[in-house]
Design a protein around this motif. Sequence first.
Motif, PDB file in Angstrom:
ATOM      1  N   GLU B 139      36.866  57.702  40.783  1.00 21.81           N
ATOM      2  CA  GLU B 139      36.364  56.805  41.824  1.00 21.81           C
ATOM      3  C   GLU B 139      36.757  55.354  41.516  1.00 21.81           C
ATOM      4  OE1 GLU B 139      32.170  57.244  42.605  1.00 21.81           O
ATOM      5  OE2 GLU B 139      32.268  55.774  44.232  1.00 21.81           O
ATOM      6  N   PHE B 140      36.569  54.949  40.257  1.00 23.40           N
ATOM      7  CA  PHE B 140      36.972  53.597  39.840  1.00 23.40           C
ATOM      8  C   PHE B 140      38.471  53.382  40.089  1.00 23.40           C
ATOM      9  CE2 PHE B 140      34.018  50.833  37.334  1.00 23.40           C
ATOM     10  CZ  PHE B 140      32.851  51.542  37.566  1.00 23.40           C
ATOM     11  N   LEU B 141      39.239  54.388  39.722  1.00 22.12           N
ATOM     12  CA  LEU B 141      40.691  54.269  39.824  1.00 22.12           C
ATOM     13  C   LEU B 141      41.139  54.099  41.275  1.00 22.12           C
ATOM     14  CD1 LEU B 141      42.874  54.233  37.780  1.00 22.12           C
ATOM     15  CD2 LEU B 141      43.055  56.708  37.905  1.00 22.12           C
ATOM     16  N   LYS B 142      40.562  54.889  42.148  1.00 26.08           N
ATOM     17  CA  LYS B 142      40.890  54.822  43.562  1.00 26.08           C
ATOM     18  C   LYS B 142      40.612  53.437  44.118  1.00 26.08           C
ATOM     19  CE  LYS B 142      40.122  59.083  46.125  1.00 26.08           C
ATOM     20  NZ  LYS B 142      38.946  59.830  46.584  1.00 26.08           N
ATOM     21  N   VAL B 143      39.422  52.934  43.779  1.00 29.76           N
ATOM     22  CA  VAL B 143      39.013  51.616  44.267  1.00 29.76           C
ATOM     23  C   VAL B 143      39.938  50.540  43.707  1.00 29.76           C
ATOM     24  CG1 VAL B 143      37.174  49.902  44.148  1.00 29.76           C
ATOM     25  CG2 VAL B 143      36.619  52.277  44.657  1.00 29.76           C
ATOM     26  N   ALA B 144      40.249  50.638  42.416  1.00 31.38           N
ATOM     27  CA  ALA B 144      41.121  49.647  41.777  1.00 31.38           C
ATOM     28  C   ALA B 144      42.482  49.599  42.465  1.00 31.38           C
ATOM     29  CB  ALA B 144      41.285  49.981  40.297  1.00 31.38           C
ATOM     30  N   ILE B 145      43.011  50.773  42.782  1.00 30.98           N
ATOM     31  CA  ILE B 145      44.322  50.848  43.419  1.00 30.98           C
ATOM     32  C   ILE B 145      44.273  50.244  44.819  1.00 30.98           C
ATOM     33  CG2 ILE B 145      45.937  52.556  44.399  1.00 30.98           C
ATOM     34  CD1 ILE B 145      45.369  54.122  41.684  1.00 30.98           C
ATOM     35  N   ASN B 146      43.155  50.406  45.496  1.00 34.28           N
ATOM     36  CA  ASN B 146      42.965  49.769  46.806  1.00 34.28           C
ATOM     37  C   ASN B 146      42.916  48.249  46.717  1.00 34.28           C
ATOM     38  OD1 ASN B 146      42.854  51.347  49.107  1.00 34.28           O
ATOM     39  ND2 ASN B 146      40.892  52.223  48.502  1.00 34.28           N
ATOM     40  N   MET B 147      42.302  47.742  45.653  1.00 32.98           N
ATOM     41  CA  MET B 147      42.050  46.306  45.547  1.00 32.98           C
ATOM     42  C   MET B 147      43.267  45.522  45.085  1.00 32.98           C
ATOM     43  SD  MET B 147      38.338  46.431  43.724  1.00 32.98           S
ATOM     44  CE  MET B 147      38.115  44.681  43.452  1.00 32.98           C
ATOM     45  N   SER B 148      44.196  46.211  44.429  1.00 38.96           N
ATOM     46  CA  SER B 148      45.299  45.506  43.789  1.00 38.96           C
ATOM     47  C   SER B 148      46.558  45.529  44.645  1.00 38.96           C
ATOM     48  CB  SER B 148      45.590  46.136  42.433  1.00 38.96           C
ATOM     49  OG  SER B 148      46.737  45.541  41.887  1.00 38.96           O
ATOM     50  N   LYS B 149      47.272  44.403  44.644  1.00 37.62           N
ATOM     51  CA  LYS B 149      48.542  44.331  45.372  1.00 37.62           C
ATOM     52  C   LYS B 149      49.689  44.842  44.520  1.00 37.62           C
ATOM     53  CE  LYS B 149      49.155  40.099  46.644  1.00 37.62           C
ATOM     54  NZ  LYS B 149      49.473  38.867  47.365  1.00 37.62           N
ATOM     55  N   HIS B 150      49.503  44.747  43.200  1.00 37.68           N
ATOM     56  CA  HIS B 150      50.665  44.920  42.358  1.00 37.68           C
ATOM     57  C   HIS B 150      50.506  46.009  41.285  1.00 37.68           C
ATOM     58  CE1 HIS B 150      54.422  43.832  40.581  1.00 37.68           C
ATOM     59  NE2 HIS B 150      53.855  43.652  39.410  1.00 37.68           N
TER      60      HIS B 150
END
Lengths: 124, 209
Positions: B139-150
């Motif tokens: 869940e953390f990983l999914k959210v992190a990938i959504n939040m990051s541009k790069h």
Amino acid sequence: MKLVTHNMLTSKCLKGVNTGYPLKLVVKEIRVQSSDFNKEFISKMIPRLDWAVFVVAAKQIGHAGNLPDQLLPDYENNEELLKDVHHALFEVDIYEGELICPETNRKFQISEGIPNMLVKENEL
Amino acid sequence: MACMKLKKLEQILQEVDSFDTPKIKLEQYMTPPNIAACILFAIQSSFDDIDNKIIADLGCGSGILSIGSILLGAAFCSGFDIDHDALNICLKNLKQFQLSSYDLIQCDISYLSDTFYKRYDTVIMNPPFGTNKKGIDIEFLKVAINMSKHSVYSLHKTNTREYISSKARSWRIKNEVIAELRFDLPHTYKFHTKKSVDIAVDLHRFSQL
């Protein structure tokens, strides 16, 4: 909480809320701390902002300097403007206050500079 | 700032205060200072993903990764955590280091995804491994990938490497393990019967988001 964060936060997580943006600000205490000005970084930051929301918030907290209501082209070379942006965006901390959902008026407390965006399960 | 030496960074991060009473439910433990220094240094020197960047630290806890990022030249760092006590320690740490280029936000991981979509250059995090709450790491990983541009940097147990990689493939993003680490976790919780627990951990990098 700095205005850079205010520019992003929403209350969209609440049940029945469509955009939840921008959150209304209630300011009880402000703290100002200077930080290094980086011209290149601020220029890169500006297109990522909701400019209108930023200027309204900066005026409300009394730190708008000479920020124009509409962003002028060629802002990358306007050092005075970039410094005003840096100040309002990163140096002014809303230390105590509230954020209010524009659609439901649900309040989120800001305490010691930390906004509390936790919501109860029955609000989701 | 960005040219700070690894040894110096490690020395400074030794001063970061840890949790008073870590909460098992939230899998709270501080990333060991030598490991925090080492991974942040690698992220900056090999990928240039810290200096002048806007960074998010999910589940920031006592803030060691945020503090290290700012010391390595991050333009701004947002620390997110659900736990008020953790954020208080984090705030104390940030103040002790006289840093100001940060904001802390108290929220649940589920709050972040929509609100902060592609707002950050880099996400750096040591999420819960999912030992206590199954699936929370993903869940953390999914959210992190959504939040990051790069790019996203995240620590996971080595025994979940295949699983993490298969997730990345299914999301069609690039994933590589850029460091293999050993956490010598001190006796943090009562149920740790041995004096310390040695855990193999990978530092993953996710890119082409």
